[in-house]
Design a protein around this motif. Structure first.
Motif, PDB file in Angstrom:
ATOM      1  N   ARG A  20     -52.071 -48.623  38.404  1.00 42.59           N
ATOM      2  CA  ARG A  20     -51.295 -49.707  37.683  1.00 42.59           C
ATOM      3  C   ARG A  20     -51.449 -51.137  37.931  1.00 42.59           C
ATOM      4  O   ARG A  20     -51.638 -51.788  36.937  1.00 42.59           O
ATOM      5  N   ALA A  21     -51.795 -51.537  38.990  1.00 40.89           N
ATOM      6  CA  ALA A  21     -52.168 -52.678  39.785  1.00 40.89           C
ATOM      7  C   ALA A  21     -53.424 -53.253  38.899  1.00 40.89           C
ATOM      8  O   ALA A  21     -53.471 -54.367  38.417  1.00 40.89           O
ATOM      9  N   GLY A  28     -53.114 -59.751  33.296  1.00 39.80           N
ATOM     10  CA  GLY A  28     -52.967 -60.979  33.940  1.00 39.80           C
ATOM     11  C   GLY A  28     -54.058 -62.030  33.867  1.00 39.80           C
ATOM     12  O   GLY A  28     -53.869 -63.309  33.434  1.00 39.80           O
ATOM     13  N   ALA A  29     -55.328 -61.539  34.130  1.00 39.72           N
ATOM     14  CA  ALA A  29     -56.511 -62.290  33.831  1.00 39.72           C
ATOM     15  C   ALA A  29     -56.485 -62.850  32.419  1.00 39.72           C
ATOM     16  O   ALA A  29     -56.831 -64.079  32.069  1.00 39.72           O
ATOM     17  N   ALA A 142     -43.904 -54.836  32.492  1.00 38.90           N
ATOM     18  CA  ALA A 142     -44.017 -54.226  33.935  1.00 38.90           C
ATOM     19  C   ALA A 142     -45.437 -54.909  34.445  1.00 38.90           C
ATOM     20  O   ALA A 142     -45.415 -55.126  35.560  1.00 38.90           O
ATOM     21  N   ALA A 143     -46.468 -54.564  33.589  1.00 41.49           N
ATOM     22  CA  ALA A 143     -47.636 -55.426  33.930  1.00 41.49           C
ATOM     23  C   ALA A 143     -47.469 -56.711  34.196  1.00 41.49           C
ATOM     24  O   ALA A 143     -48.142 -57.089  35.386  1.00 41.49           O
ATOM     25  N   PHE A 144     -46.756 -57.565  33.479  1.00 37.45           N
ATOM     26  CA  PHE A 144     -46.679 -58.931  33.826  1.00 37.45           C
ATOM     27  C   PHE A 144     -46.027 -58.965  35.023  1.00 37.45           C
ATOM     28  O   PHE A 144     -46.530 -59.933  35.953  1.00 37.45           O
ATOM     29  N   ALA A 145     -44.973 -58.489  35.203  1.00 40.64           N
ATOM     30  CA  ALA A 145     -44.200 -58.511  36.748  1.00 40.64           C
ATOM     31  C   ALA A 145     -45.323 -58.207  37.916  1.00 40.64           C
ATOM     32  O   ALA A 145     -45.171 -58.741  38.772  1.00 40.64           O
TER      33      ALA A 145
END
Ligand SMILES: O=C(O)CCC(=O)C(=O)O
Ligand SMILES: [Fe+2]
Length: 312
Positions: A20-21, A28-29, A142-145
């Motif tokens: 997930r990370a 994020g990039a 959730a990915a942004f967080a």
């Protein structure tokens, strides 16, 4: 950069936090660069997307009187039909050469209900698409967080009663030959909210402005969603994420697109996220509720306009 990145987000649903990370890091990039990226592995079936394009074509093929009965100017609250050349996403330019149909998020109790065309089964088809892309939008948050070093569910209760709008967009080709210079499909603009998920029909036209001022053509990406960060998430992230200007060139060929604008719950407090403000520095903007922020953006736009802007 000559292209926007294409990111497979399937692993966002993996039980493995490192997988997930990894997806969150790639997202994020992109959010720190142009704020534009395309996603695959999102779980919305190709048939569902194709069916929504078919529903859009069916709606726009109706006689103008039938569409005008649902006119946004009559019904308000950003719902319904926006006729050709009535809004300008770039308020300094000519009206956009497009027509639109807007569906908003509603519980029908605390928010006004949508208006729907009298086409059997149409409402259910379009609502199913709305719900599907809303779910993908929540997963992206959730990915942004994760990427912003927040608890993974940080945004969950801030986007579950969102000020979200689905826009079916139609850029007819007939106008292209008469288009005066400077009249675009959609003028240069940034989106207002947190994130936009866009499906296109394979006809080119969307362009994204690079940091150096050049324009990147977004290629046809069947089955993928083109995602971009809006001004509200840029502000929330203290400008760590970037909301980038984009436009749609004058339509040489008929073009359809479907944009889902995910803007936060009205009472969500948009306040610079802790990890986004360098130690010893003040946040770039004061806290504001999402409702006030979006209202302010609409008001600023209306000041310059004789026509109306709806959405974006
Ligand atoms: O139709 C498109 O490709 C993009 C439209 C857009 O950027 C918008 O409506 O905000
Ligand atoms: Fe846009």
């Amino acid at each position: 950069m000559t292209q926007i990145p294409i990111i497979d987000i399937a692993a966002l649903q993996s039980a493995d936090p490192t997988r997930r990370a990894a997806v969150a890091g790639a997202i994020g990039a992109a959010c720190r660069d142009t704020g534009f990226f395309a996603i695959t592995g999102h779980g919305v079936a190709g048939e569902r997307i194709a069916d929504t394009f078919a529903a859009a074509a069916q709606f726009f093929a109706q006689p103008l009187e039938a569409k005008q009965r649902l006119a946004i100017g009559t019904h308000g609250h950003n719902r319904g039909y926006v006729a050709l050349a009535t809004e300008s996403l770039d308020e300094k330019a000519q009206p956009d050469l497009k027509e639109a149909f807007n569906v908003i998020w509603t519980d029908e109790a605390t928010r006004p209900p949508n208006v729907w065309p009298a086409l059997p089964g149409w409402r259910e088809r379009v609502q199913a698409y709305f719900d599907a892309v809303h779910a993908v939008g929540r997963r992206l948050h959730a990915a942004f967080a994760l990427d912003l070093r927040l608890p993974e569910d940080f945004f969950a209760d801030k986007i579950d009663r969102p000020q979200a709008t689905l826009r079916l967009l139609h850029y007819p080709a007939a106008f292209a030959s008469d288009a005066p210079a400077g009249q675009a499909g959609a003028g240069t603009h940034t989106d207002y909210g947190n994130v936009t998920l866009l499906a296109t029909d394979g006809v080119a036209g969307l362009q994204v402005r690079r940091r150096d001022g050049g324009w990147i053509d977004v290629p046809p990406l069947p089955g993928a969603f083109v995602c971009n960060i809006g001004d509200c998430l840029m502000r929330w992230s203290n400008d760590v994420y970037v909301s980038t200007p984009h436009r749609v060139l004058p339509p040489r060929q008929e073009r359809y697109s479907i944009a889902f604008f995910l803007d936060p719950n009205p009472d969500a407090l948009v306040s610079a996220l802790p990890g986004c403000v360098p130690p010893g520095e003040a946040p770039k903007s004061p806290p504001v509720t999402a409702a006030d922020y979006l209202q302010q953006r609409f008001t600023e736009t209306y000041k310059h306009l004789s026509g109306k802007r709806a959405g974006a």
